[in-house]
Design a protein around this motif. Structure first.
Motif, PDB file in Angstrom:
ATOM      1  N   ARG A   1       0.830  -1.215   0.000  1.00 17.97           N
ATOM      2  CA  ARG A   1       0.000   0.000   0.000  1.00 17.97           C
ATOM      3  C   ARG A   1       0.859   1.258   0.000  1.00 17.97           C
ATOM      4  NH1 ARG A   1      -3.339  -0.196   4.982  1.00 17.97           N
ATOM      5  NH2 ARG A   1      -1.620  -1.439   5.814  1.00 17.97           N
ATOM      6  N   ARG A   2       1.960   1.211   0.733  1.00 22.18           N
ATOM      7  CA  ARG A   2       2.845   2.381   0.808  1.00 22.18           C
ATOM      8  C   ARG A   2       3.472   2.711  -0.541  1.00 22.18           C
ATOM      9  NH1 ARG A   2       8.407   2.520   1.501  1.00 22.18           N
ATOM     10  NH2 ARG A   2       8.461   0.308   2.073  1.00 22.18           N
ATOM     11  N   THR A   3       3.796   1.696  -1.331  1.00 23.54           N
ATOM     12  CA  THR A   3       4.567   1.895  -2.561  1.00 23.54           C
ATOM     13  C   THR A   3       3.733   1.768  -3.831  1.00 23.54           C
ATOM     14  OG1 THR A   3       5.187  -0.454  -2.657  1.00 23.54           O
ATOM     15  CG2 THR A   3       6.638   1.025  -1.416  1.00 23.54           C
ATOM     16  N   ARG A   4       2.429   1.673  -3.682  1.00 22.72           N
ATOM     17  CA  ARG A   4       1.564   1.384  -4.831  1.00 22.72           C
ATOM     18  C   ARG A   4       1.707   2.417  -5.950  1.00 22.72           C
ATOM     19  NH1 ARG A   4      -3.468  -1.130  -2.500  1.00 22.72           N
ATOM     20  NH2 ARG A   4      -2.065  -2.918  -2.479  1.00 22.72           N
ATOM     21  N   LYS A   5       2.003   3.661  -5.607  1.00 20.59           N
ATOM     22  CA  LYS A   5       2.115   4.717  -6.622  1.00 20.59           C
ATOM     23  C   LYS A   5       3.467   4.712  -7.323  1.00 20.59           C
ATOM     24  CE  LYS A   5      -1.051   7.878  -4.204  1.00 20.59           C
ATOM     25  NZ  LYS A   5      -1.163   9.201  -3.521  1.00 20.59           N
ATOM     26  N   GLU A   6       4.409   3.947  -6.808  1.00 22.33           N
ATOM     27  CA  GLU A   6       5.744   3.902  -7.407  1.00 22.33           C
ATOM     28  C   GLU A   6       5.689   3.192  -8.763  1.00 22.33           C
ATOM     29  OE1 GLU A   6       8.442   5.202  -6.073  1.00 22.33           O
ATOM     30  OE2 GLU A   6       8.080   5.361  -3.915  1.00 22.33           O
ATOM     31  N   ALA A   7       6.361   3.754  -9.748  1.00 21.06           N
ATOM     32  CA  ALA A   7       6.378   3.136 -11.078  1.00 21.06           C
ATOM     33  C   ALA A   7       7.034   1.759 -11.050  1.00 21.06           C
ATOM     34  CB  ALA A   7       7.113   4.044 -12.064  1.00 21.06           C
ATOM     35  N   VAL A   8       7.916   1.523 -10.083  1.00 25.07           N
ATOM     36  CA  VAL A   8       8.663   0.262 -10.025  1.00 25.07           C
ATOM     37  C   VAL A   8       8.187  -0.628  -8.880  1.00 25.07           C
ATOM     38  CG1 VAL A   8      10.700   1.206 -11.138  1.00 25.07           C
ATOM     39  CG2 VAL A   8      10.477   1.364  -8.645  1.00 25.07           C
ATOM     40  N   ALA A   9       6.999  -0.356  -8.346  1.00 20.66           N
ATOM     41  CA  ALA A   9       6.481  -1.163  -7.243  1.00 20.66           C
ATOM     42  C   ALA A   9       6.157  -2.576  -7.711  1.00 20.66           C
ATOM     43  CB  ALA A   9       5.227  -0.506  -6.676  1.00 20.66           C
ATOM     44  N   VAL A  10       6.068  -3.493  -6.760  1.00 19.41           N
ATOM     45  CA  VAL A  10       5.622  -4.856  -7.060  1.00 19.41           C
ATOM     46  C   VAL A  10       4.215  -4.779  -7.636  1.00 19.41           C
ATOM     47  CG1 VAL A  10       5.031  -7.100  -6.064  1.00 19.41           C
ATOM     48  CG2 VAL A  10       7.057  -5.857  -5.253  1.00 19.41           C
ATOM     49  N   GLN A  11       4.028  -5.410  -8.782  1.00 19.98           N
ATOM     50  CA  GLN A  11       2.752  -5.335  -9.488  1.00 19.98           C
ATOM     51  C   GLN A  11       1.845  -6.483  -9.075  1.00 19.98           C
ATOM     52  OE1 GLN A  11       1.947  -2.639 -11.500  1.00 19.98           O
ATOM     53  NE2 GLN A  11       3.911  -1.922 -10.654  1.00 19.98           N
ATOM     54  N   LEU A  12       0.804  -6.159  -8.327  1.00 23.68           N
ATOM     55  CA  LEU A  12      -0.135  -7.157  -7.829  1.00 23.68           C
ATOM     56  C   LEU A  12      -1.485  -6.958  -8.514  1.00 23.68           C
ATOM     57  CD1 LEU A  12      -0.336  -9.413  -5.612  1.00 23.68           C
ATOM     58  CD2 LEU A  12      -1.350  -7.651  -4.142  1.00 23.68           C
ATOM     59  N   SER A  13      -2.052  -8.022  -9.034  1.00 24.77           N
ATOM     60  CA  SER A  13      -3.377  -7.953  -9.664  1.00 24.77           C
ATOM     61  C   SER A  13      -4.448  -8.229  -8.610  1.00 24.77           C
ATOM     62  CB  SER A  13      -3.491  -8.988 -10.780  1.00 24.77           C
ATOM     63  OG  SER A  13      -2.547  -8.735 -11.797  1.00 24.77           O
ATOM     64  N   PRO A  14      -5.605  -7.570  -8.701  1.00 30.80           N
ATOM     65  CA  PRO A  14      -6.680  -7.830  -7.731  1.00 30.80           C
ATOM     66  C   PRO A  14      -7.136  -9.283  -7.776  1.00 30.80           C
ATOM     67  CG  PRO A  14      -7.106  -5.815  -8.974  1.00 30.80           C
ATOM     68  CD  PRO A  14      -5.955  -6.496  -9.649  1.00 30.80           C
TER      69      PRO A  14
END
Length: 471
Positions: free
Chosen positions: A420-433
């Protein structure tokens, strides 16, 4: 340390104890401290951690209510028990510990109690946002305790931890001994845990320079980590994840649709290994595809519990609360953000050296191959091994650090907080709903608390409403 009576598969605080922890006014400070620590274990390792794991790509909910929770269909009733653990099991009990310890000027015990309370309330603030703090667990004066703004709660947590550190540094007070189920009254270890908690909370509020400074005083070795040491006595001291997944609710949870095993599995097209990184051992330590009877199963959290195969979630496997690994990874991320790529790379390589020496692997999994060689500046440069897409070197390094944090925090609430903290980062871990198009942003407030406390937020924010620090 092995947890004794009181920590069982249903996460009860009081079974087999000779004192009612909800009415402990005649108990000693040491006994109440034990109860508060057990309450915090239930907060950190129980239902809340399972939900966080399902919402973070670690676990898959497959049956009964966990199938619904996995798809974000959850009500406040699901969190009644954990809310009670936070406020009755930890906050109320640590207040009693401190009151009793003040009469004998036992600042050591007060410091331990304050760190324990900060840990539980910090988790509550991260998961729910605005929560009761100053007025909590004082029903005579505050029958409807105010929900304080999340940012202010984090500030008060930092002050509480500063108080705890001063108490622990004072050298005043007798040790609670075995009543402290984690460190047996070792002030130095508690002080380091307090600083790592400070760094965690600064990370969650994105105060990275402060996080880096606090982590510099944090946990200095794996043997000094705050972990729950479990045993193999049925319904007494088992790992709570094991008790739920492998024994009490078999079939409710696996990891078949989860992201983490795909990233760790060398046979997966999503494998994150490279020429300097071999994740074979960690994958097998964390996940299984064959159960203890030799039957093929969907990929699942590793609950193996034999003398030759002790999985991450085995019956007697320790459960991490505040650890050396977390501290090293905070130094890496906060060092990068506040000090630049050279600092971040140095600290990430320190963590990789720890992994390369066996790290958090159980010895029974060191027979598998593993490799974590140091990265170089050329690896993160555009076109380098970690930067095939040609982004800025700092961003490539951040991507690698965030991925490492994600995999290291498998099965912990920390993973949910990081996402949640890094969700806006372009390089964040990409999690699908897991369902729909949105990812969850918070736990739901306890239904019992909302129904009984006129100060509770209304309307109750839903699971997709961001907490203030993540807006």
């Amino acid at each position: 340390m092995v947890l004794g009576a009181g920590l069982i598969s249903c996460e009860s605080l009081v079974d087999n104890m000779n004192t009612d922890l909800n009415n402990p006014t005649d108990a000693s400070a040491s006994l109440i401290l034990t109860g508060a620590q057990l309450g915090n274990v239930s907060v950190q390792e129980g239902h809340l951690a399972r939900v966080a794991a399902m919402w973070s790509g670690y676990f898959t909910g497959t049956d009964r209510q966990y199938k619904d929770i996995y798809s974000y269909n959850v009500t406040g009733a699901s969190f009644n028990d954990v809310w009670q653990f936070v406020y009755q099991g930890v906050v109320e009990q640590t207040k009693l510990v401190i009151t009793k310890s003040q009469t004998t000027n036992n600042r050591l015990v007060q410091g331990i109690a304050k760190v324990t309370r900060a840990h539980a309330l910090g988790t509550a603030a991260a998961c729910w946002g605005d929560v009761p703090f100053s007025e909590a667990a004082d029903i005579a004066r505050f029958p409807n305790p105010a929900f304080e703004p999340q940012v202010e709660v984090y500030q008060k947590l930092q002050a509480l931890l500063d108080e705890a550190i001063a108490d622990l540094e004072s050298g005043i007070g007798s040790s609670p001994g075995a009543a402290d189920i984690f460190f047996q009254g070792d002030a130095g270890k508690w002080k380091e845990a307090a600083y790592t908690l400070k760094s965690r909370f600064y990370m969650e509020t994105r105060e990275y320079q402060l996080a880096y400074a606090a982590a510099g005083k944090g946990i200095t070795g794996a043997a000094r980590s705050l972990v729950v040491t479990h045993g193999s006595t049925l319904n007494v001291n088992e790992n709570l994840m094991y008790a739920f997944i492998a024994r009490n609710r078999v079939g409710d949870i696996n990891a078949a649709l989860s992201l983490a095993p795909k990233l760790l599995n060398p046979a997966s097209p999503d494998y994150r290994g490279n020429a300097r990184t071999d994740e074979t051992a960690r994958y097998n330590h964390h996940f299984i595809t064959v159960n203890a009877s030799g039957t093929q199963i969907p990929v699942s959290p590793n609950t193996n519990s034999s003398t030759t195969s002790r999985g991450l979630f085995g019956q007697s496997a320790p459960y991490p609360l505040v650890t050396f690994s977390e501290n090293l990874l905070t130094l890496a991320e906060a060092g990068l953000r506040s000090g630049g790529a050279a600092t971040g790379l140095e600290k990430l390589n320190a963590f990789r050296a720890y992994l390369n020496a066996g790290g958090d692997l159980d010895p029974t999994y060191k027979t598998y191959t593993y490799r974590y060689e140091p990265y170089t500046a050329s690896d993160i440069a555009p076109g380098g091994m970690l930067n095939k897409d040609g982004i800025q070197a700092e961003q490539a390094l951040l991507r690698e650090i965030l991925m490492e944090r994600y995999l290291t925090f498998n099965g912990q609430i920390l993973g949910f907080n990081d996402l949640r903290r890094t969700r806006k980062e372009a390089v964040a871990v990409q999690l699908s709903p897991n369902a729909g198009v949105a990812l969850p942003e918070r736990m739901i407030y306890s239904e019992a608390e909302v129904n009984s406390n006129t100060s509770a937020p209304r309307p109750v924010p839903g699971v997709f409403v961001k907490t203030p620090v993540n807006l």
